[in-house]
Write an enzyme that holds these catalytic residues in place. Structure first.
Site, mmCIF file in Angstrom:
data_model
loop_
_atom_site.group_PDB
_atom_site.id
_atom_site.type_symbol
_atom_site.label_atom_id
_atom_site.label_comp_id
_atom_site.label_asym_id
_atom_site.label_seq_id
_atom_site.Cartn_x
_atom_site.Cartn_y
_atom_site.Cartn_z
ATOM 1 N N LYS A 93 0.805 -1.168 0.083
ATOM 2 C CA LYS A 93 0.014 0.089 0.010
ATOM 3 C C LYS A 93 1.043 1.254 -0.017
ATOM 4 O O LYS A 93 0.734 2.168 0.958
ATOM 5 C CB LYS A 93 -1.010 0.113 1.174
ATOM 6 C CG LYS A 93 -1.929 -0.958 1.243
ATOM 7 C CD LYS A 93 -3.178 -1.186 2.197
ATOM 8 C CE LYS A 93 -4.022 -2.261 1.925
ATOM 9 N NZ LYS A 93 -3.588 -3.478 2.366
HETATM 10 O O1 S5P Z 1 -9.592 -3.266 1.304
HETATM 11 C C1 S5P Z 1 -8.950 -3.970 1.784
HETATM 12 C C2 S5P Z 1 -7.621 -4.085 1.158
HETATM 13 C C3 S5P Z 1 -6.867 -5.192 1.447
HETATM 14 S S1 S5P Z 1 -5.537 -5.515 0.395
HETATM 15 N N1 S5P Z 1 -9.273 -4.884 2.634
HETATM 16 C C4 S5P Z 1 -8.211 -5.919 3.168
HETATM 17 O O2 S5P Z 1 -8.687 -6.628 4.092
HETATM 18 N N2 S5P Z 1 -7.072 -6.172 2.377
HETATM 19 C C5 S5P Z 1 -6.026 -7.083 2.976
HETATM 20 O O3 S5P Z 1 -6.689 -8.253 2.600
HETATM 21 C C6 S5P Z 1 -5.550 -6.999 4.172
HETATM 22 O O4 S5P Z 1 -4.314 -6.481 4.496
HETATM 23 C C7 S5P Z 1 -5.449 -8.615 4.603
HETATM 24 O O5 S5P Z 1 -4.190 -8.963 4.160
HETATM 25 C C8 S5P Z 1 -6.457 -9.321 3.555
HETATM 26 C C9 S5P Z 1 -7.701 -9.820 4.209
HETATM 27 O O6 S5P Z 1 -7.554 -10.725 5.011
HETATM 28 P P1 S5P Z 1 -8.792 -11.467 6.005
HETATM 29 O O7 S5P Z 1 -8.103 -12.364 6.849
HETATM 30 O O8 S5P Z 1 -9.827 -10.436 6.378
HETATM 31 O O9 S5P Z 1 -9.451 -12.378 4.815
#
Ligand code: S5P
Length: 266
Positions: A93
């Site tokens: 990011k």
């Molecule tokens: O808007 C966003 C963008 C990203 S890149 N929301 C997110 O959650 N992410 C990333 O996606 C976040 O940094 C994490 O690594 C992943 C989601 O992980 P989860 O465990 O919630 O599925």
């Protein structure tokens, strides 16, 4: 299936080499899943590749989460990912001015030397994409930038107007691989797809087979709905790496994404 047939207009209209590389990997693996490998030790990261590598197209890292990071251990991890036919996506990011972003591609982590994809906010203006692309050029590699057009977290400040501006600038930039969209809201995602068109990919975090609210403001939508709404890759973290049986879950996400992909009209 050949990538050109599977991806149709997305293939013909995407000119960035890394975009086509992704489309080919997805076809070979029959999966539109990127694992958010949010683990904090090298052993756990390597274990994830062993367990779920066959069901993924890409691996998303946060290199600065790793407690026992060393250049040697990271190189070995990246080779392992490449042997498992996975793209490596550093979710850094970036958000600074172009020249600093270029330098941030080097430094101790030397992201330019191993990442195929990186994320960036466009808040500082479009030169950030040139800076990041220059970072890859500096080491003779190519890569792609995913711009955050939407976010999955509640209360985020990326409003419709901001999203529209990111899409308008990003669509025209040859260094842009695609956009991060919000996988938890299929209706908003569909609107994003309509404005992006077929020339760029959309990758979506905020997906989980168990929809609803996650930790600390994260929101989740259904992976199948996200792909049908226009997502080209579902980014799944805890849905896989926190599961009792990560391989079983990864296989389920791969199947959900691939089935929906084959069902959606071109
Ligand atoms: O808007 C966003 C963008 C990203 S890149 N929301 C997110 O959650 N992410 C990333 O996606 C976040 O940094 C994490 O690594 C992943 C989601 O992980 P989860 O465990 O919630 O599925």
């Amino acid at each position: 299936m050949q990538a050109v047939e599977a991806w149709g207009r997305r293939w013909t209209e995407s000119l960035l080499p890394m975009a086509r590389t992704y489309m080919e990997v997805a076809c070979r693996k029959q999966s539109l899943v990127c694992l958010a490998a949010d683990r904090s030790s090298m052993a756990e990261l390597n274990q994830l590749i062993d367990e779920v590598g066959p069901y993924l197209a890409a691996l998303k890292t946060h290199v600065d989460l790793v407690d026992d990071w060393t250049p040697e251990a990271w190189n070995a991890f990246c080779s392992k990912a490449s042997d498992a036919d996975l793209l490596i996506f550093e979710d850094r990011k970036f958000a600074d001015i172009g020249g600093i972003s270029r330098k941030q591609m080097s430094g101790i982590y030397d992201i330019r030397s191993w990442a195929d994809l990186v994320t960036a906010h466009l808040i500082s203006g479009p030169d950030i994409v040139d800076g990041l692309q220059a970072g890859w050029t500096d080491v003779g590699r190519n890569g792609g930038v995913l711009l955050l057009a939407q976010m999955s977290s509640r209360g985020n400040l990326l409003n419709h107007n901001y999203t529209d501006q990111v899409v308008a600038l990003g669509k025209e930039h040859p260094g842009v691989f695609g956009f991060i969209g919000n996988g938890s809201r299929p209706t908003e995602l569909k609107l994003l797809r309509d404005s992006v068109g077929d020339g760029k990919l959309i990758w979506t975090p905020g997906v989980n087979l168990k929809v609803g609210d996650g930790e600390m403001g994260q929101r989740y939508g259904d992976p199948r709905e996200a792909v049908l709404a226009g997502s080209d890759c579902i980014i799944v973290g805890s849905g896989i790496h926190k599961a009792d049986n990560p391989a079983h879950q990864a296989k389920a996400y791969a199947k959900a994404s691939w089935d929906a992909f084959n069902e959606r009209p071109e």
